[in-house]
Design a protein around this motif. Structure first.
Motif, PDB file in Angstrom:
ATOM      1  N   ILE A 244      89.366  65.921  53.337  1.00 24.50           N
ATOM      2  CA  ILE A 244      89.351  65.472  51.945  1.00 24.50           C
ATOM      3  C   ILE A 244      89.015  63.886  52.209  1.00 24.50           C
ATOM      4  CG2 ILE A 244      91.035  64.708  50.392  1.00 24.50           C
ATOM      5  CD1 ILE A 244      92.540  67.256  50.871  1.00 24.50           C
ATOM      6  N   VAL A 245      89.591  63.240  53.214  1.00 27.71           N
ATOM      7  CA  VAL A 245      89.107  61.874  53.583  1.00 27.71           C
ATOM      8  C   VAL A 245      87.867  61.903  53.739  1.00 27.71           C
ATOM      9  CG1 VAL A 245      89.364  59.876  55.360  1.00 27.71           C
ATOM     10  CG2 VAL A 245      91.485  61.489  54.615  1.00 27.71           C
ATOM     11  N   ILE A 246      86.887  62.493  54.494  1.00 29.69           N
ATOM     12  CA  ILE A 246      85.538  62.283  54.543  1.00 29.69           C
ATOM     13  C   ILE A 246      84.806  62.306  53.204  1.00 29.69           C
ATOM     14  CG2 ILE A 246      83.331  63.265  55.542  1.00 29.69           C
ATOM     15  CD1 ILE A 246      84.859  64.026  57.977  1.00 29.69           C
ATOM     16  N   ILE A 247      85.230  63.272  52.519  1.00 32.37           N
ATOM     17  CA  ILE A 247      84.713  63.541  51.255  1.00 32.37           C
ATOM     18  C   ILE A 247      84.827  62.440  50.032  1.00 32.37           C
ATOM     19  CG2 ILE A 247      84.493  64.908  49.075  1.00 32.37           C
ATOM     20  CD1 ILE A 247      84.902  67.397  51.086  1.00 32.37           C
ATOM     21  N   ALA A 248      86.116  62.032  50.095  1.00 31.31           N
ATOM     22  CA  ALA A 248      86.561  60.995  49.213  1.00 31.31           C
ATOM     23  C   ALA A 248      85.879  59.743  49.664  1.00 31.31           C
ATOM     24  CB  ALA A 248      87.926  60.802  49.266  1.00 31.31           C
ATOM     25  N   ALA A 249      85.988  59.331  50.895  1.00 31.72           N
ATOM     26  CA  ALA A 249      85.475  58.092  51.451  1.00 31.72           C
ATOM     27  C   ALA A 249      83.800  57.998  51.306  1.00 31.72           C
ATOM     28  CB  ALA A 249      85.626  57.969  53.030  1.00 31.72           C
ATOM     29  N   LEU A 250      83.148  58.995  51.536  1.00 28.68           N
ATOM     30  CA  LEU A 250      81.837  59.107  51.173  1.00 28.68           C
ATOM     31  C   LEU A 250      81.318  58.880  49.868  1.00 28.68           C
ATOM     32  CD1 LEU A 250      80.767  61.317  53.845  1.00 28.68           C
ATOM     33  CD2 LEU A 250      80.105  59.114  53.700  1.00 28.68           C
ATOM     34  N   THR A 251      82.331  59.663  49.108  1.00 30.47           N
ATOM     35  CA  THR A 251      81.975  59.860  47.580  1.00 30.47           C
ATOM     36  C   THR A 251      82.155  58.233  47.011  1.00 30.47           C
ATOM     37  OG1 THR A 251      82.842  61.868  47.352  1.00 30.47           O
ATOM     38  CG2 THR A 251      82.524  60.812  45.395  1.00 30.47           C
ATOM     39  N   TYR A 252      83.120  57.500  47.343  1.00 26.86           N
ATOM     40  CA  TYR A 252      83.480  56.239  46.997  1.00 26.86           C
ATOM     41  C   TYR A 252      82.453  55.330  47.612  1.00 26.86           C
ATOM     42  CZ  TYR A 252      85.252  51.602  47.089  1.00 26.86           C
ATOM     43  OH  TYR A 252      85.625  50.162  46.832  1.00 26.86           O
ATOM     44  N   LEU A 253      81.731  55.540  48.826  1.00 28.93           N
ATOM     45  CA  LEU A 253      80.596  54.772  49.034  1.00 28.93           C
ATOM     46  C   LEU A 253      79.454  54.912  48.499  1.00 28.93           C
ATOM     47  CD1 LEU A 253      80.404  54.914  53.062  1.00 28.93           C
ATOM     48  CD2 LEU A 253      80.381  52.798  51.690  1.00 28.93           C
ATOM     49  N   THR A 254      79.157  56.311  47.953  1.00 28.93           N
ATOM     50  CA  THR A 254      77.948  56.548  47.227  1.00 28.93           C
ATOM     51  C   THR A 254      77.944  55.784  45.894  1.00 28.93           C
ATOM     52  OG1 THR A 254      78.138  58.772  47.997  1.00 28.93           O
ATOM     53  CG2 THR A 254      76.755  58.649  45.944  1.00 28.93           C
ATOM     54  N   TYR A 255      79.267  55.872  45.114  1.00 29.69           N
ATOM     55  CA  TYR A 255      79.333  55.096  44.032  1.00 29.69           C
ATOM     56  C   TYR A 255      78.938  53.598  44.229  1.00 29.69           C
ATOM     57  CZ  TYR A 255      80.587  58.887  40.924  1.00 29.69           C
ATOM     58  OH  TYR A 255      80.579  60.243  40.393  1.00 29.69           O
ATOM     59  N   SER A 256      79.735  53.130  45.010  1.00 30.79           N
ATOM     60  CA  SER A 256      79.878  51.673  45.340  1.00 30.79           C
ATOM     61  C   SER A 256      78.454  51.282  45.834  1.00 30.79           C
ATOM     62  CB  SER A 256      81.035  51.063  46.115  1.00 30.79           C
ATOM     63  OG  SER A 256      80.747  51.636  47.554  1.00 30.79           O
ATOM     64  N   CYS A 257      77.944  51.663  46.681  1.00 28.54           N
ATOM     65  CA  CYS A 257      76.675  51.244  47.225  1.00 28.54           C
ATOM     66  C   CYS A 257      75.446  51.536  46.282  1.00 28.54           C
ATOM     67  CB  CYS A 257      76.265  52.104  48.583  1.00 28.54           C
ATOM     68  SG  CYS A 257      77.326  51.660  49.918  1.00 28.54           S
ATOM     69  N   TYR A 258      75.568  52.603  45.351  1.00 29.67           N
ATOM     70  CA  TYR A 258      74.609  52.829  44.632  1.00 29.67           C
ATOM     71  C   TYR A 258      74.657  51.695  43.435  1.00 29.67           C
ATOM     72  CZ  TYR A 258      70.785  55.525  42.240  1.00 29.67           C
ATOM     73  OH  TYR A 258      69.516  55.851  41.882  1.00 29.67           O
ATOM     74  N   ASN A 259      75.735  51.436  42.995  1.00 27.13           N
ATOM     75  CA  ASN A 259      75.872  50.572  42.038  1.00 27.13           C
ATOM     76  C   ASN A 259      75.530  49.142  42.316  1.00 27.13           C
ATOM     77  OD1 ASN A 259      76.898  51.062  39.336  1.00 27.13           O
ATOM     78  ND2 ASN A 259      78.551  52.139  40.182  1.00 27.13           N
ATOM     79  N   ARG A 260      75.895  48.759  43.591  1.00 29.02           N
ATOM     80  CA  ARG A 260      75.393  47.207  44.051  1.00 29.02           C
ATOM     81  C   ARG A 260      74.330  46.887  44.490  1.00 29.02           C
ATOM     82  NH1 ARG A 260      79.860  46.386  48.139  1.00 29.02           N
ATOM     83  NH2 ARG A 260      81.453  47.976  47.051  1.00 29.02           N
ATOM     84  N   ARG A 261      73.425  48.183  44.753  1.00 33.07           N
ATOM     85  CA  ARG A 261      72.166  47.562  45.414  1.00 33.07           C
ATOM     86  C   ARG A 261      71.141  47.456  44.511  1.00 33.07           C
ATOM     87  NH1 ARG A 261      68.619  51.880  46.886  1.00 33.07           N
ATOM     88  NH2 ARG A 261      69.558  53.912  46.626  1.00 33.07           N
ATOM     89  N   ASP A 262      69.906  46.879  45.011  1.00 31.14           N
ATOM     90  CA  ASP A 262      68.569  46.842  44.160  1.00 31.14           C
ATOM     91  C   ASP A 262      68.049  48.193  44.325  1.00 31.14           C
ATOM     92  OD1 ASP A 262      69.254  44.229  43.712  1.00 31.14           O
ATOM     93  OD2 ASP A 262      67.696  43.460  45.115  1.00 31.14           O
ATOM     94  N   LEU A 263      67.562  48.875  43.254  1.00 28.29           N
ATOM     95  CA  LEU A 263      66.778  50.132  43.339  1.00 28.29           C
ATOM     96  C   LEU A 263      65.339  49.762  43.688  1.00 28.29           C
ATOM     97  CD1 LEU A 263      68.137  51.351  40.025  1.00 28.29           C
ATOM     98  CD2 LEU A 263      68.983  52.125  42.292  1.00 28.29           C
ATOM     99  N   SER A 264      65.218  50.446  44.648  1.00 23.65           N
ATOM    100  CA  SER A 264      63.568  50.361  45.117  1.00 23.65           C
ATOM    101  C   SER A 264      62.625  50.925  43.983  1.00 23.65           C
ATOM    102  CB  SER A 264      63.220  50.872  46.528  1.00 23.65           C
ATOM    103  OG  SER A 264      63.799  52.145  46.632  1.00 23.65           O
ATOM    104  N   ILE A 265      61.692  50.224  43.725  1.00 26.14           N
ATOM    105  CA  ILE A 265      60.653  50.665  42.717  1.00 26.14           C
ATOM    106  C   ILE A 265      59.210  50.888  43.188  1.00 26.14           C
ATOM    107  CG2 ILE A 265      59.641  50.199  40.625  1.00 26.14           C
ATOM    108  CD1 ILE A 265      62.352  48.749  40.166  1.00 26.14           C
TER     109      ILE A 265
ATOM    110  N   PRO B  55      70.010  39.575  40.439  1.00 27.89           N
ATOM    111  CA  PRO B  55      69.764  38.198  40.545  1.00 27.89           C
ATOM    112  C   PRO B  55      70.356  37.768  41.745  1.00 27.89           C
ATOM    113  CG  PRO B  55      70.970  38.310  38.704  1.00 27.89           C
ATOM    114  CD  PRO B  55      70.923  39.701  39.111  1.00 27.89           C
ATOM    115  N   ALA B  56      69.812  36.899  42.444  1.00 27.43           N
ATOM    116  CA  ALA B  56      70.586  36.020  43.509  1.00 27.43           C
ATOM    117  C   ALA B  56      71.647  35.222  42.774  1.00 27.43           C
ATOM    118  CB  ALA B  56      69.525  35.507  44.655  1.00 27.43           C
TER     119      ALA B  56
END
Lengths: 265, 293
Positions: A244-265, B55-56
């Protein structure tokens, strides 16, 4: 909902192929069992002469392979391996595909948030994984009982399938997490598969050398393997919690990382 | 009212240059051209504006809101990316329906109208389409929900001249209906035809923002002189003369300043012929470049 349906449709073909592969695997496994059985005494002698470590690697060490349930338990690892490969590739692919196929600029400029996109995709992936699990369950129940000569197998198989589902979900979240963190959309599937192979390696090392038992926490394949579920302590709370901890942690990471990063185009 | 507001927007990609301290606004119902060579930062600006990348520093808002915090504002935006990629296995109509399904309204009629105008076969599979036809899919996809703001990144590359013309007519219609249009281009003649204002971007910075009317009315003159005799290379080197090219007895340049001073110079020559024209935007633009270099 729109994205969920789109993903279900996009994965339909691969789901059918994976399901057929699972059915074939169970079927061929039990055909092999039939031939072992007809070989009779000579097979048992052969196995008896084998070194323990070789037996461990092949998975013959714990179970009575002259019985259908034992033989099934022995090759359950390969079924688990197959379904977890499906899960890890699906998890990585479903998140990374927009960037891989360069459809980011299409989808991500629609009036939906990244969270909604991830949720739709993860739900679609979970549904796919559950379908594979149900296919495994039904085909195993049907095929194994056809070869079991009256031995009751449904309880054991159901237990194994519940364990397999947890392993599938762990690897699904590993795949999705890698794809969300990684900027390189093409390698996330391969990276996920590498982690799976690593887990298999650890699993086998433990089988060969019992003194390395403590490594089992590193391999999700080991948490609910046939030995633990059928001859060991069953579903151990510690592994359920770790899962449960692994699934929850990775799911949290999935959301937070995907939300915060620049999408590569 | 401003539809797009960009304030001190900065974005860097590691070592490579992105955009630096960009600020401008696009007003309601305006057609705004965003002009610059490849790699100047046009796409980066647009992608930041749409919330694809972060943006930065600085801020970019549409209808007063950020696309990242308020993804729902994108329902009023139509976007045509510079390179069009779609789900290969889909047919054109399936893709357009998928796109339409995000906007909670029936777009079937508009899809058919647009496909008709752009001469697009809806039954084909997307991976069978040529680059130009994919671009058409992109155009229909960007306009099918009748957005209030249309953002186009290099919209005409890959379109043949007839289609370009139809496409521009389409944009003029949308603009007349009330849509604001923001588009980037490196082809200046495109902009000249329909923009109200243009911003020039170079190496990640805005180097000029001007009303089209001002640009056109500016004192820039394109001069060509054909003399009887050889013209000295430095003969026209004076303040106000740009892009000077002297080739034997012919001289070309752009002039900006008191016209009398240059006319005196010209009348001192024995002439075959002289042409004085309004330069097109491309030539003014080249002039901006030349100045910077």
């Amino acid at each position: 909902m729109i994205i969920f349906l789109r993903e279900m449709k996009a994965n339909r073909k691969s789901l059918v192929i994976w399901s057929l592969s699972v059915i074939m695997m169970v079927f061929l496994g039990m055909v092999k069992f039939k031939s072992y059985q007809s070989a009779g005494q000579s097979m048992n002698n052969l196995l008896g002469d084998m070194p323990r470590s070789l037996k461990a690697i092949l998975g013959f060490s714990v179970f009575d392979v002259s019985k259908a349930s034992g033989f099934y338990a022995m090759f359950f690892l390969y079924l688990q391996l197959m379904t977890t490969i499906h899960a890890v590739l699906l998890g990585a692919g479903i998140i990374a595909k927009e960037e891989r196929d360069k459809t980011t600029e299409f989808l991500m400029t629609k009036p939906v948030s990244r969270n909604v996109i991830i949720t739709s995709k993860l739900v679609a992936a979970i549904v796919n994984v559950v379908i594979i699990n149900i296919v495994s369950l039904i085909s195993s129940l049907a095929i194994v009982s056809a070869y079991s000569n009256g031995e009751r197998v449904s309880g054991d198989i159901t237990k194994l399938m519940v364990g397999m589902l947890i392993a599938q979900l762990i690897f699904l979240s590993i795949g999705a997490g890698i794809a969300a963190i990684s900027k390189n959309s093409k390698t996330s599937g391969a990276f996920g598969a590498a982690i799976l192979i690593g887990a298999l390696f650890v699993d086998k090392i433990i089988d060969v050398n019992k003194s390395l038992e403590n490594l089992k926490y590193l391999s999700p394949l080991k948490y609910f393997d046939a030995e633990a579920l059928l001859v060991g302590n069953g579903f151990e709370p510690v592994f359920i919690i770790i899962s449960i901890v692994i699934i929850a942690a990775l799911t949290y990471l999935t959301y937070s990382c995907y939300n915060r990063r620049d999408l590569s185009i | 009212m401003n539809v797009i507001e960009i304030k001190n927007l900065t974005k860097n990609y590691g070592k490579s240059r992105g955009i630096e301290d960009i600020s401008f606004n696009v007003e309601d119902r305006e057609v705004f051209g965003f002009i610059g060579p490849n790699g100047a930062g046009k796409s980066t600006t647009i992608r930041t504006l749409l919330g694809l990348i972060y943006p930065a520093s600085g801020a970019a808002t549409i209808f007063g809101k950020s696309c990242i915090d308020n993804p729902e504002i994108r329902k009023d935006i139509g976007y045509l990316p510079s390179e069009v990629f779609y789900y290969d296995k889909m047919r054109v109509i399936d893709l357009l329906k998928y796109s339409a399904s995000f906007y909670n309204k029936d777009c079937t009629k508009r899809i058919n109208e647009l496909a008709e105008i752009m001469d697009l076969n809806l039954k084909k599979r997307i991976d069978d389409l040529s680059f130009g036809n994919k671009k058409k899919v992109g155009i229909v996809q960007g306009l099918l929900h009748e957005p209030k703001l249309i953002i186009l990144d290099e919209p005409t590359s890959g379109l043949d001249p007839l289609m370009q013309q139809r496409f521009f007519e389409l944009l003029v219609q949308e603009n007349n209906k009330g849509a604001t249009i923001f588009f980037s281009s490196h082809i200046l003649s495109e902009v000249q035809k329909m923009c109200h204002r243009v911003a020039f971007i170079k190496e990640g910075k805005i180097i000029k923002l001007e009303k089209m009317s001002t640009l056109k009315e500016s004192a820039y003159k394109k001069v060509k002189v054909e003399a009887k005799n050889h013209i000295e290379k430095d003969y026209f080197k004076m303040s106000g003369v740009n892009n000077l090219e002297v080739n034997g007895n012919i001289a070309n340049f752009i002039f900006n300043g008191n016209i009398n001073s240059v006319m005196k110079k010209i009348t001192d020559l024995e002439l075959y012929n002289v042409w004085v024209d309004d330069p097109d935007l491309e030539e003014i633009f080249l002039h901006y470049y030349a100045k910077e270099d």
